[in-house]
Motif scaffolding. Structure first.
Motif, PDB file in Angstrom:
ATOM      1  N   TYR A 167     -19.489  29.914  15.881  1.00 39.94           N
ATOM      2  CA  TYR A 167     -19.335  31.152  16.285  1.00 39.94           C
ATOM      3  C   TYR A 167     -20.777  31.457  17.014  1.00 39.94           C
ATOM      4  O   TYR A 167     -20.933  31.998  17.809  1.00 39.94           O
ATOM      5  N   GLN A 168     -21.792  31.078  16.263  1.00 43.27           N
ATOM      6  CA  GLN A 168     -23.092  31.379  16.608  1.00 43.27           C
ATOM      7  C   GLN A 168     -23.674  30.355  18.017  1.00 43.27           C
ATOM      8  O   GLN A 168     -24.036  31.043  18.847  1.00 43.27           O
TER       9      GLN A 168
ATOM     10  N   LEU B 154     -21.477  32.050  20.913  1.00 42.93           N
ATOM     11  CA  LEU B 154     -22.249  33.459  21.155  1.00 42.93           C
ATOM     12  C   LEU B 154     -23.592  33.139  21.967  1.00 42.93           C
ATOM     13  O   LEU B 154     -23.877  33.700  22.932  1.00 42.93           O
TER      14      LEU B 154
ATOM     15  N   TYR C 224     -28.800  38.694   7.890  1.00 43.95           N
ATOM     16  CA  TYR C 224     -28.486  39.851   8.736  1.00 43.95           C
ATOM     17  C   TYR C 224     -29.646  40.080   9.668  1.00 43.95           C
ATOM     18  O   TYR C 224     -29.707  40.191  10.680  1.00 43.95           O
TER      19      TYR C 224
ATOM     20  N   LEU D 177     -21.398  41.694  19.143  1.00 43.07           N
ATOM     21  CA  LEU D 177     -20.978  40.370  18.695  1.00 43.07           C
ATOM     22  C   LEU D 177     -22.189  39.838  17.848  1.00 43.07           C
ATOM     23  O   LEU D 177     -21.983  39.035  16.876  1.00 43.07           O
ATOM     24  N   HIS D 178     -23.466  40.328  18.129  1.00 45.12           N
ATOM     25  CA  HIS D 178     -24.597  39.682  17.050  1.00 45.12           C
ATOM     26  C   HIS D 178     -24.638  40.031  15.676  1.00 45.12           C
ATOM     27  O   HIS D 178     -24.797  39.353  14.867  1.00 45.12           O
TER      28      HIS D 178
ATOM     29  N   LEU E 164     -30.836  37.484  12.057  1.00 47.00           N
ATOM     30  CA  LEU E 164     -29.783  37.823  13.295  1.00 47.00           C
ATOM     31  C   LEU E 164     -30.353  38.912  14.285  1.00 47.00           C
ATOM     32  O   LEU E 164     -30.278  38.691  15.356  1.00 47.00           O
TER      33      LEU E 164
ATOM     34  N   ILE F 205     -19.718  35.826  11.317  1.00 44.86           N
ATOM     35  CA  ILE F 205     -20.771  35.678  12.400  1.00 44.86           C
ATOM     36  C   ILE F 205     -21.916  34.630  11.965  1.00 44.86           C
ATOM     37  O   ILE F 205     -22.697  34.276  12.925  1.00 44.86           O
ATOM     38  N   TYR F 206     -21.889  34.178  10.552  1.00 42.80           N
ATOM     39  CA  TYR F 206     -22.722  33.203  10.363  1.00 42.80           C
ATOM     40  C   TYR F 206     -22.397  31.846  10.612  1.00 42.80           C
ATOM     41  O   TYR F 206     -23.001  30.845  10.281  1.00 42.80           O
TER      42      TYR F 206
END
Length: 623
Positions: A79-80, A83, A4, A66-67, A7, A74-75
């Motif tokens: 998705y990344q 994004l 996290y 969203l990040h 990110l 989110i990982y």
């Protein structure tokens, strides 16, 4: 929490990359428009950084969410990647608008607004214009591609380590806390700090000297601040009604015991004919005609773009807003313009514009203003003469104009707006090399329009109506790129030629030294033709002893009165200059001539209040 935090670092890195790109864009903007700015200091660039952070914060609030949303998905690699692509595409679109303004600023004198995206009133021309801009300013496109490639390369992938941490209540709480703080920082960036109100376009003047506000701003910020709603005026309430009418009253009553003179009236609005082009061999016909006319040496435009010139010239209403009146929420306000005034006197009325029908919303304005007929590209009858971008070349369209005037019953009132001296400045192939090129690309096309006007007058002189006609020639605005420093100041960039020519009245000629503007044309025609009427006009007839000019640009109100120029930001005067003795506006007299500053400030306040109240209440007519 390791992943996290990675990110969070990734988000900060990406926003920082954006910030650097915005700084690079500002440096490019300065280099491309270096002659437009002076007296730069560190404060200008610090203010620019604040507006950049505001734009970045506003555009990326959703990406912050969203990040950093606290969830396992989110990982995921997909998705990344999505994004990253979304962040890149959205921000690149806004970055592109900064690049558009590298050259477009030269034409408008301001950062582009949301109208740049919608291209309202130019739907037919936009394709050809974009192609011509890409051809002429290809190097901008190259710069943009290089930035786009570098931007993508710098958007690194997230570093993740498996297995992922467990989303316990404690972990989720921490992540929510980080998300809330991050969103708070984003909101703080978007609003421009802790101030009582979010920063606005007009606040740019706080961080710059007069004329440098566009350098403080960025185009994404200007677009977002003008998107989604039409400009709404707010009554400043500077004065009571009694005080207001004492200081400035726009109701003009033309009263004479003489009979009206039933002369035809023909107005030419010439595209981009800045005053600097005259008397240099570029415009031999207008130079000659000026010696046979009543010529206003200190002529001024009331706007910086074509769409402002029509209501100014024909309705005597200046554009004191960021949005042109024709495309604003006040576009349908009742106006008592020259077409209605002349129709009341028994005239037929018509408006001619050789561009695509609907261009610049002129056809809509013509309905509001009360013209009987509108003639655009669709109505043109004559030899093929399409310029490839805008419409019909000036020479052929003016000959068509002459034929139509000859077919009209007298008296008639008619206006023609030229197009050929507009970017990309096309000249018919048969005339290549015929006209002086001067020091700017536009000047060859200005020579062509001058020649076209000469050919019109040669044809018109043979017609029965010619001797019974008052001709008014006025430019819509100045050139995009002035060739002299004195035409780059906030006074010089509005100087245009204005002249009245009556072939049946050889005594009606000479040079008028008073300050004269587009909005003075309407009351001056009434005055010259002895027409009794009552009108709301923000100008004055040439016979008046009043000597003021008002215009608006870059969120600043500009007042010229006698030999002095005052800049007013809506709250206070920020500059006072003797523009005749100090052409480059270097000596600010605000603290040296406080009585003049106070008197001029009072006048501009009353002028603004009168304009605003009547625009809001739809009271631009007496009747």
């Amino acid at each position: 929490m390791f992943n996290y935090k990675q990110l969070l670092k990734l988000l900060f890195r990406r926003l920082f990359i954006l910030f650097i790109i915005y700084q690079f864009s500002r440096i490019l903007f300065l280099l491309f428009n270096r002659n437009s700015f002076s007296n730069l200091d560190v404060k200008t660039f610090l203010g620019g950084a604040l507006f950049d952070l505001s734009a970045i914060g506003f555009i990326n609030l959703a990406f912050i969410l969203l990040h950093l949303f606290p969830a396992q998905f989110i990982y995921r690699k997909g998705y990344q990647q999505g994004l990253k692509i979304g962040f890149y595409v959205v921000n690149l679109i806004f970055i592109a608008t900064n690049f558009v303004d590298l050259e477009y600023y030269k034409f408008t004198g301001r950062r582009s607004s949301f109208g740049l995206i919608t291209a309202k009133g130019m739907e037919h021309e936009i394709g050809g214009l974009m192609l011509s801009f890409l051809q002429e300013f290809w190097y901008q496109f190259v710069f943009f591609i290089l930035v786009a490639v570098l931007f993508w390369r710098l958007l690194s992938k997230p570093r993740t380590i498996f297995p992922l941490e467990q989303l316990t209540v404690k972990v989720v709480t921490k992540q929510l806390g980080i998300l809330i703080v991050s969103l708070g920082v984003g909101l703080l960036m978007a609003r421009g700090g802790w101030g009582e109100k979010p920063i606005r376009i007009v606040d740019a003047i706080t961080y710059s000297s007069l004329g440098n506000a566009a350098l403080v701003l960025n185009t994404p910020f200007s677009i977002m601040k003008t998107a989604g709603s039409k400009e709404t005026l707010t009554d400043p309430n500077y004065f009571s009604e009694e005080e207001l009418n004492r200081i400035f009253n726009p109701v003009y009553i033309s009263s004479t015991t003489e009979k009206p003179i039933k002369k035809n009236v023909v107005i030419f609005i010439l595209e981009s004919f800045g005053d600097e082009n005259l008397h240099r061999g570029i415009t031999p016909f207008i130079d000659s005609l000026a010696t046979q006319s009543y010529y206003f040496k200190n002529g001024f435009a009331n706007g910086k773009v074509s769409i402002d010139a029509v209501p100014s010239t024909l309705s005597s209403i200046p554009s004191l807003m960021n949005t042109p009146i024709i495309s604003s929420g006040y576009s349908l306000n009742k106006v008592y313009s020259l077409p209605k005034i002349m129709k009341k006197q028994g005239y037929s009325t018509s408006f001619f514009h050789g561009a695509f029908n609907g261009s610049q919303n002129f056809d809509q304005y013509c309905k509001v203003a009360g013209f009987d007929q509108y003639y655009g590209k669709n109505e043109y009858l004559g030899p093929p003469a399409f310029d490839g971008v805008w419409g019909i070349f000036d020479e052929e369209y003016m000959q068509f104009f002459n034929r139509k005037l000859t077919s009209f019953k007298q008296p008639f009132f008619s206006t023609l707006f030229t197009i050929s001296s507009h970017n990309p400045y096309n000249v018919p192939k048969k005339y290549k090399g015929k006209f002086l090129k001067g020091t700017r690309k536009i000047q060859e096309s200005i020579g062509y329009t001058d020649y076209s006007l000469h050919q019109f007058f040669k044809s018109a002189q043979k017609e029965a109506w010619y001797k019974n006609t008052l001709f008014v020639i006025v430019a819509d605005h100045t050139c995009a790129e002035p060739s002299e420093d004195k035409y780059r100041t906030n006074v010089g960039k509005f100087r245009i030629p204005i002249l009245f020519y009556d072939p049946s009245n050889p005594s009606f000629k000479g040079v008028n030294e008073k300050n004269f503007q587009q909005i003075d044309v309407l009351p001056s025609i009434l005055d010259y033709l002895k027409i009794n009427d009552q009108v709301v006009t923000y100008g004055k007839p040439f016979s008046s002893d009043k000597n003021y000019v008002v215009y608006y640009l870059d969120n600043i109100y500009h007042l010229i009165k006698d030999d002095y120029y005052l800049a007013f930001d809506g709250q206070k005067a920020i500059g006072l200059y003797n523009f005749k003795a100090d052409e480059m506006l270097r000596d600010n007299l605000l603290d040296k001539d406080k009585s003049r500053s106070a008197e001029m400030t009072q006048f501009i306040k009353a002028y603004i209040q009168s304009f605003t109240e009547r625009m809001i209440a739809d009271k631009l007519t007496v009747h």
